[in-house]
Design a protein around this motif. Structure first.
Motif, PDB file in Angstrom:
ATOM      1  N   PRO A  18       0.812  -1.234   0.000  1.00  0.00           N
ATOM      2  CA  PRO A  18       0.000   0.000   0.000  1.00  0.00           C
ATOM      3  C   PRO A  18       0.836   1.270   0.000  1.00  0.00           C
ATOM      4  CG  PRO A  18       0.058  -0.958   2.188  1.00  0.00           C
ATOM      5  CD  PRO A  18       0.793  -1.905   1.299  1.00  0.00           C
ATOM      6  N   ILE A  19       1.679   1.412  -1.021  1.00  0.00           N
ATOM      7  CA  ILE A  19       2.508   2.607  -1.177  1.00  0.00           C
ATOM      8  C   ILE A  19       1.971   3.404  -2.365  1.00  0.00           C
ATOM      9  CG2 ILE A  19       4.836   3.480  -1.677  1.00  0.00           C
ATOM     10  CD1 ILE A  19       5.944   0.916  -0.457  1.00  0.00           C
ATOM     11  N   PRO A  20       1.676   4.680  -2.192  1.00  0.00           N
ATOM     12  CA  PRO A  20       1.181   5.487  -3.315  1.00  0.00           C
ATOM     13  C   PRO A  20       2.092   5.367  -4.533  1.00  0.00           C
ATOM     14  CG  PRO A  20       1.025   6.726  -1.281  1.00  0.00           C
ATOM     15  CD  PRO A  20       1.764   5.465  -0.942  1.00  0.00           C
ATOM     16  N   LEU A  21       1.503   5.359  -5.701  1.00  0.00           N
ATOM     17  CA  LEU A  21       2.114   5.150  -7.020  1.00  0.00           C
ATOM     18  C   LEU A  21       2.187   3.671  -7.392  1.00  0.00           C
ATOM     19  CD1 LEU A  21       4.997   7.774  -7.304  1.00  0.00           C
ATOM     20  CD2 LEU A  21       2.667   7.942  -8.129  1.00  0.00           C
ATOM     21  N   LEU A  22       2.218   2.767  -6.390  1.00  0.00           N
ATOM     22  CA  LEU A  22       2.130   1.344  -6.689  1.00  0.00           C
ATOM     23  C   LEU A  22       0.661   0.939  -6.789  1.00  0.00           C
ATOM     24  CD1 LEU A  22       4.828  -0.240  -4.323  1.00  0.00           C
ATOM     25  CD2 LEU A  22       5.063   0.365  -6.734  1.00  0.00           C
ATOM     26  N   ASP A  23       0.407  -0.205  -7.411  1.00  0.00           N
ATOM     27  CA  ASP A  23      -0.976  -0.679  -7.537  1.00  0.00           C
ATOM     28  C   ASP A  23      -1.628  -0.843  -6.169  1.00  0.00           C
ATOM     29  OD1 ASP A  23      -0.871  -0.732 -10.297  1.00  0.00           O
ATOM     30  OD2 ASP A  23      -0.147  -2.787 -10.386  1.00  0.00           O
ATOM     31  N   GLY A  24      -0.858  -1.324  -5.200  1.00  0.00           N
ATOM     32  CA  GLY A  24      -1.394  -1.489  -3.853  1.00  0.00           C
ATOM     33  C   GLY A  24      -1.827  -0.173  -3.232  1.00  0.00           C
ATOM     34  N   GLY A  25      -1.130   0.907  -3.569  1.00  0.00           N
ATOM     35  CA  GLY A  25      -1.516   2.228  -3.084  1.00  0.00           C
ATOM     36  C   GLY A  25      -2.866   2.648  -3.634  1.00  0.00           C
ATOM     37  N   TYR A  26      -3.074   2.420  -4.933  1.00  0.00           N
ATOM     38  CA  TYR A  26      -4.370   2.756  -5.545  1.00  0.00           C
ATOM     39  C   TYR A  26      -5.493   1.889  -4.968  1.00  0.00           C
ATOM     40  CZ  TYR A  26      -2.023   5.666  -8.990  1.00  0.00           C
ATOM     41  OH  TYR A  26      -1.299   6.663  -9.602  1.00  0.00           O
ATOM     42  N   LEU A  27      -5.184   0.605  -4.719  1.00  0.00           N
ATOM     43  CA  LEU A  27      -6.198  -0.266  -4.123  1.00  0.00           C
ATOM     44  C   LEU A  27      -6.582   0.216  -2.724  1.00  0.00           C
ATOM     45  CD1 LEU A  27      -4.856  -3.778  -5.226  1.00  0.00           C
ATOM     46  CD2 LEU A  27      -6.748  -2.498  -6.211  1.00  0.00           C
ATOM     47  N   ALA A  28      -5.587   0.713  -1.976  1.00  0.00           N
ATOM     48  CA  ALA A  28      -5.872   1.264  -0.648  1.00  0.00           C
ATOM     49  C   ALA A  28      -6.779   2.500  -0.759  1.00  0.00           C
ATOM     50  CB  ALA A  28      -4.562   1.620   0.058  1.00  0.00           C
ATOM     51  N   PHE A  29      -6.526   3.342  -1.773  1.00  0.00           N
ATOM     52  CA  PHE A  29      -7.383   4.519  -1.994  1.00  0.00           C
ATOM     53  C   PHE A  29      -8.819   4.105  -2.313  1.00  0.00           C
ATOM     54  CE2 PHE A  29      -3.402   6.925  -3.557  1.00  0.00           C
ATOM     55  CZ  PHE A  29      -3.113   7.315  -2.254  1.00  0.00           C
ATOM     56  N   TYR A  30      -8.955   3.034  -3.115  1.00  0.00           N
ATOM     57  CA  TYR A  30     -10.296   2.575  -3.484  1.00  0.00           C
ATOM     58  C   TYR A  30     -11.041   2.013  -2.277  1.00  0.00           C
ATOM     59  CZ  TYR A  30      -8.520   3.088  -8.242  1.00  0.00           C
ATOM     60  OH  TYR A  30      -7.969   3.581  -9.392  1.00  0.00           O
ATOM     61  N   LEU A  31     -10.297   1.348  -1.367  1.00  0.00           N
ATOM     62  CA  LEU A  31     -10.926   0.851  -0.143  1.00  0.00           C
ATOM     63  C   LEU A  31     -11.410   2.018   0.724  1.00  0.00           C
ATOM     64  CD1 LEU A  31      -8.572  -2.114   0.859  1.00  0.00           C
ATOM     65  CD2 LEU A  31     -10.923  -2.263   0.039  1.00  0.00           C
ATOM     66  N   LEU A  32     -10.575   3.070   0.791  1.00  0.00           N
ATOM     67  CA  LEU A  32     -10.995   4.267   1.538  1.00  0.00           C
ATOM     68  C   LEU A  32     -12.227   4.906   0.895  1.00  0.00           C
ATOM     69  CD1 LEU A  32      -7.576   5.998   2.385  1.00  0.00           C
ATOM     70  CD2 LEU A  32      -9.207   5.001   4.000  1.00  0.00           C
ATOM     71  N   GLU A  33     -12.239   4.913  -0.429  1.00  0.00           N
ATOM     72  CA  GLU A  33     -13.399   5.469  -1.144  1.00  0.00           C
ATOM     73  C   GLU A  33     -14.658   4.660  -0.841  1.00  0.00           C
ATOM     74  OE1 GLU A  33     -14.851   6.128  -5.783  1.00  0.00           O
ATOM     75  OE2 GLU A  33     -12.700   5.993  -5.326  1.00  0.00           O
ATOM     76  N   PHE A  34     -14.493   3.338  -0.779  1.00  0.00           N
ATOM     77  CA  PHE A  34     -15.639   2.468  -0.464  1.00  0.00           C
ATOM     78  C   PHE A  34     -16.145   2.733   0.953  1.00  0.00           C
ATOM     79  CE2 PHE A  34     -17.196  -1.558   1.352  1.00  0.00           C
ATOM     80  CZ  PHE A  34     -18.266  -1.793   0.514  1.00  0.00           C
ATOM     81  N   ILE A  35     -15.219   2.924   1.914  1.00  0.00           N
ATOM     82  CA  ILE A  35     -15.602   3.142   3.312  1.00  0.00           C
ATOM     83  C   ILE A  35     -16.241   4.517   3.496  1.00  0.00           C
ATOM     84  CG2 ILE A  35     -14.697   3.427   5.658  1.00  0.00           C
ATOM     85  CD1 ILE A  35     -12.497   1.348   4.835  1.00  0.00           C
ATOM     86  N   LYS A  36     -15.618   5.547   2.890  1.00  0.00           N
ATOM     87  CA  LYS A  36     -16.101   6.917   3.071  1.00  0.00           C
ATOM     88  C   LYS A  36     -17.277   7.261   2.164  1.00  0.00           C
ATOM     89  CE  LYS A  36     -13.111  10.198   3.551  1.00  0.00           C
ATOM     90  NZ  LYS A  36     -12.007  11.124   3.280  1.00  0.00           N
TER      91      LYS A  36
END
Length: 415
Positions: free
Chosen positions: A358-376
């Motif tokens: 979950p580091i920004p710019l990596l795919d895992g970072g974007y996936l973490a952002f999408y999870l936050l979007e789903f929660i918020k």
């Protein structure tokens, strides 16, 4: 995945940097590119947030832009990249297991005559064949069986001088030692500026004792040295058949409190090991299971390594870049086509696992952002996205610089 989700794909590149060869294909005229730096690759999708100054989107294509897709599609598209790398690694490992590889056979190398196992009929030189119906083909199989089964085995089948021996109710204890226990432990390489270099150890030295404690295998040697950390102790070695004693003063450990290593790579005599190697081939089902187990182990190892780097239990000097990868690829290729294919599988797994971090710019970072979007219930603001991406760029930039510096020191400067 992007095509299945009806997102327009602008470019599919193998490698990074300047394009060497390009051709276009399909109704979208997707550019398929082979680039100058053959490390990984990327896919460029139509996205209103990543347009170049001279780019314009046709009205018919707006609905096919990545940023216009629902959350689930964006998540699946981003997750597909690292998952494909992981799946490729699993397929390669499965192929290697089915084809067969040389592994150490499960042989008994040491056993006390007063032990219960000896009284039951176990002998030095016996090869383990079956443990409670489970076929044991290699030392790896034996270790897995010992970890997952009770200590008492109701039915044990051994091979001794070509004959099959059956033992019932064998209680497996630490007194039973398996190969390569007892083999001479040799130094295969020495790190520059390490404790080992400072005290005068050399490649091919055999480590015999630590403070008069005999060492019979590599795990025991590592444990003994770690238990003696921050203390002065004597090392007994054999060099060109001559016994020598080397004193290690505790002052050498200053600044190396957490590392607990003297800077050597250990191994055994290849000529002796060869006599104990057998070719092991596995069924498709076993290969799949072992491939998933290998992937899980590698995933845990990667996370542990990153954690140790963060808490300074691992050395940043261990990081490698393109030259390190090229050197390992060359070494594996010289060993044969299958070690090279296995190396490709490891690299594919490595890329997949690292990309999921979950580091920004990596795919895992974007996936973490999408999870936050789903929660918020809403995406992060552009300002927060920019800040996080700068942080990610800083982290990845620092790691890249360190890796390139280590490469230069190892392969260009020879230090």
């Amino acid at each position: 995945m992007a095509r299945w989700c009806n997102v327009k794909v602008l470019k599919f590149s193998i490698g990074f940097g300047n394009p060497i060869f390009t051709f276009r294909l399909g109704k979208d005229q997707t550019a398929f590119v082979i680039s100058a730096v053959p490390l990984g690759g990327y896919v460029k999708l139509l996205d209103e947030n990543n347009l170049e100054s001279n780019e314009k989107i046709k009205k018919n294509d707006i609905k096919r832009a990545f940023n216009q897709q629902p959350l689930i599609k964006r998540f699946l598209i981003v997750a597909a990249g690292p998952l494909i790398n992981i799946i490729l690694g699993i397929i390669i490992f499965c192929f290697i297991y089915m084809h067969g590889s040389l592994q150490i056979k499960p042989s008994i190398s040491d056993l006390s005559v007063s032990s219960e196992a000896y009284q039951k009929g176990l002998r030095v030189g016996d090869d383990i064949v079956l443990l409670d119906g489970l076929e044991i083909k290699s030392i790896e199989d034996l270790n897995i069986s010992l970890k997952t089964h009770p200590q008492v085995f109701k039915d044990v089948y051994l091979k001794r001088e070509g004959k099959l021996i059956h033992i019932k109710n064998l209680f497996w204890t630490n007194e039973i030692k398996v190969f390569p226990y007892g083999l001479p432990i040799l130094i295969q390489s020495i790190e520059a500026n390490s404790i080992a270099e400072k005290i005068g150890l050399r490649i091919h030295d055999e480590i015999v004792m630590v403070d008069q404690i005999p060492v019979k295998n590599i795990p025991d040697l590592i444990a003994i040295i770690q238990n003696h950390w921050l203390k002065s102790f004597d090392l007994t070695i054999k060099r060109e058949n001559i016994i020598q004693y080397i004193h290690i003063d505790k002052e050498l450990f200053e600044g190396k409190v957490d590392k607990k290593r003297i800077g050597v790579v250990l191994g055994y005599d290849e000529n002796v090991i060869k006599a104990y190697l057998v070719e092991v081939k596995r069924t498709f089902g076993d290969s799949i299971k072992k491939s998933f187990a290998q992937t899980f182990t590698f995933f845990n190892l990667t996370l542990t390594t990153l954690k140790n780097l963060f808490i300074q239990k691992a050395d940043l000097k261990d990081l490698g870049g393109p030259l390190a990868i090229a050197n390992m690829a060359s070494s594996s290729f010289l060993e044969g086509i299958f070690p090279f294919i296995q190396f490709i599988g490891l690299i594919s797994l490595n890329i997949g696992v690292l990309n999921l971090l979950p580091i920004p710019l990596l795919d895992g970072g974007y996936l973490a952002f999408y999870l936050l979007e789903f929660i918020k219930g809403k995406p992060l603001s552009n300002e927060k996205m920019m800040i996080s991406q700068r942080v990610g760029m800083l982290i990845l930039g620092l790691l890249t610089v360190i890796a390139l510096y280590n490469d230069a020191c190892r392969y260009l400067l020879g230090s």
